[in-house]
Write an enzyme that holds these catalytic residues in place. Structure first.
Site, mmCIF file in Angstrom:
data_model
loop_
_atom_site.group_PDB
_atom_site.id
_atom_site.type_symbol
_atom_site.label_atom_id
_atom_site.label_comp_id
_atom_site.label_asym_id
_atom_site.label_seq_id
_atom_site.Cartn_x
_atom_site.Cartn_y
_atom_site.Cartn_z
ATOM 1 N N GLY A 98 0.777 -1.349 0.698
ATOM 2 C CA GLY A 98 0.158 0.155 0.274
ATOM 3 C C GLY A 98 0.931 1.518 -0.258
ATOM 4 O O GLY A 98 2.549 1.494 0.566
ATOM 5 N N CYS A 99 0.118 2.449 -0.491
ATOM 6 C CA CYS A 99 0.952 3.239 0.218
ATOM 7 C C CYS A 99 1.257 3.883 1.534
ATOM 8 O O CYS A 99 0.541 3.788 2.803
ATOM 9 C CB CYS A 99 -0.033 4.936 -0.385
ATOM 10 S SG CYS A 99 -0.355 4.801 -2.512
ATOM 11 N N GLY A 100 2.345 4.666 1.884
ATOM 12 C CA GLY A 100 3.519 5.109 2.927
ATOM 13 C C GLY A 100 3.746 4.053 3.837
ATOM 14 O O GLY A 100 3.863 4.679 4.657
ATOM 15 N N ARG A 101 4.090 2.729 2.569
ATOM 16 C CA ARG A 101 4.594 2.168 2.901
ATOM 17 C C ARG A 101 4.276 1.418 4.670
ATOM 18 O O ARG A 101 4.763 0.727 5.727
ATOM 19 C CB ARG A 101 6.354 2.208 3.467
ATOM 20 C CG ARG A 101 7.199 1.213 3.656
ATOM 21 C CD ARG A 101 8.856 2.011 3.674
ATOM 22 N NE ARG A 101 9.481 0.518 4.313
ATOM 23 C CZ ARG A 101 10.857 0.725 4.830
ATOM 24 N NH1 ARG A 101 11.571 1.798 5.028
ATOM 25 N NH2 ARG A 101 11.634 -0.426 4.517
#
Length: 253
Positions: A98-101
């Site tokens: 996902g985004c934002g690790r």
């Protein structure tokens, strides 16, 4: 949500408008005196998010394992007391797609020993179409901002729990957390998600023993392999009257 003045260009037309934007906060979870993880999320349904995250990560086995949650909304920090505090290196950290690790925690046995989900649950394609239509209508924040993912827990009669967040994993964890608080059995239920289905999402389904996951989006190759190994029915591109079945097709009839 917050409003910003932006410049919108459409063809040769250029105008200043007010745009509604989804809110994001860095939310740090502390267990005892130790920092566990920081989640990028929307600032609501946070206790559901905590409960779902701890459960799907294997850090708790039931909602009663959480003794106390104190949330500081000025610093966006949660202080959590667990009945079982020894969560050291039994679990490893896995950075999600996902985004934002994003991060989940997993027990190596969950990956090595892919226990089959045994369920006689069945649902007709036409009921899936109806569920997805209702799912779309519930996405109020998405309709206003276009900036969130949605998730829902459902049975053959309809949607039981619905949640939204900037992260697809967070939305799923919020649904699971609410289900735990309501003492809902996840067996013979359906998880619906607006986002891509990757292998770490399948780990969450396996942990909850949810037999069916349905997405408006695509799965990854590892998600399909994991679903096949564990007997989870994986449905993707469920839009309108269309859907793709990638594994355990016997439940869709």
């Amino acid at each position: 949500m917050e409003t910003f003045k932006i410049i919108r260009i459409k063809g040769s037309n250029r105008e200043i408008i007010e745009d509604l934007v989804v809110e994001e906060v860095p939310f740090t979870l502390n267990i005892g005196d130790k920092e566990l993880v920081t989640l990028l999320c929307m600032p609501f349904d946070l206790e559901d998010l905590i409960a779902g995250f701890l459960f799907t990560s294997g850090l708790i086995k039931k909602i009663q394992d959480i003794k106390k949650i104190v949330i500081n909304q000025e610093q966006w920090v949660a202080h959590i007391d667990l009945a079982v505090a020894d969560i050291e290196m039994v679990f490893k950290r896995l950075y999600t797609s996902g985004c934002g690790r994003g991060t989940i925690f997993y027990n190596a046995a969950d990956i090595i020993n892919r226990i089959k989900i045994v369920s006689d649950f069945k649902i007709e394609p036409v009921k899936i179409n109806a569920l997805m239509l209702d799912f779309q209508k519930k996405s109020e924040i998405y309709l206003k901002t276009g900036g969130v993912h949605s998730a829902a827990l459902a049975d053959t009669n309809g949607i039981l729990i619905f949640a939204e967040d900037i992260g697809r994993h967070n939305a799923i964890d919020k649904v699971i957390g609410q289900g735990l608080k309501q003492d809902i059995s996840f067996e013979n239920k359906i998880m619906i998600t607006s986002g891509r289905v990757s292998s770490e999402v399948l780990l969450k389904m396996q942990k909850c023993k949810i037999p069916v996951i349905i997405s408006r989006s695509a799965p990854t190759n590892q998600a399909i392999k994991h679903a096949s190994d564990t007997g989870i029915t994986l449905v993707g591109f469920a839009r309108g009257s269309r859907l793709n079945i990638y594994s355990a097709e016997e439940r869709i009839s």
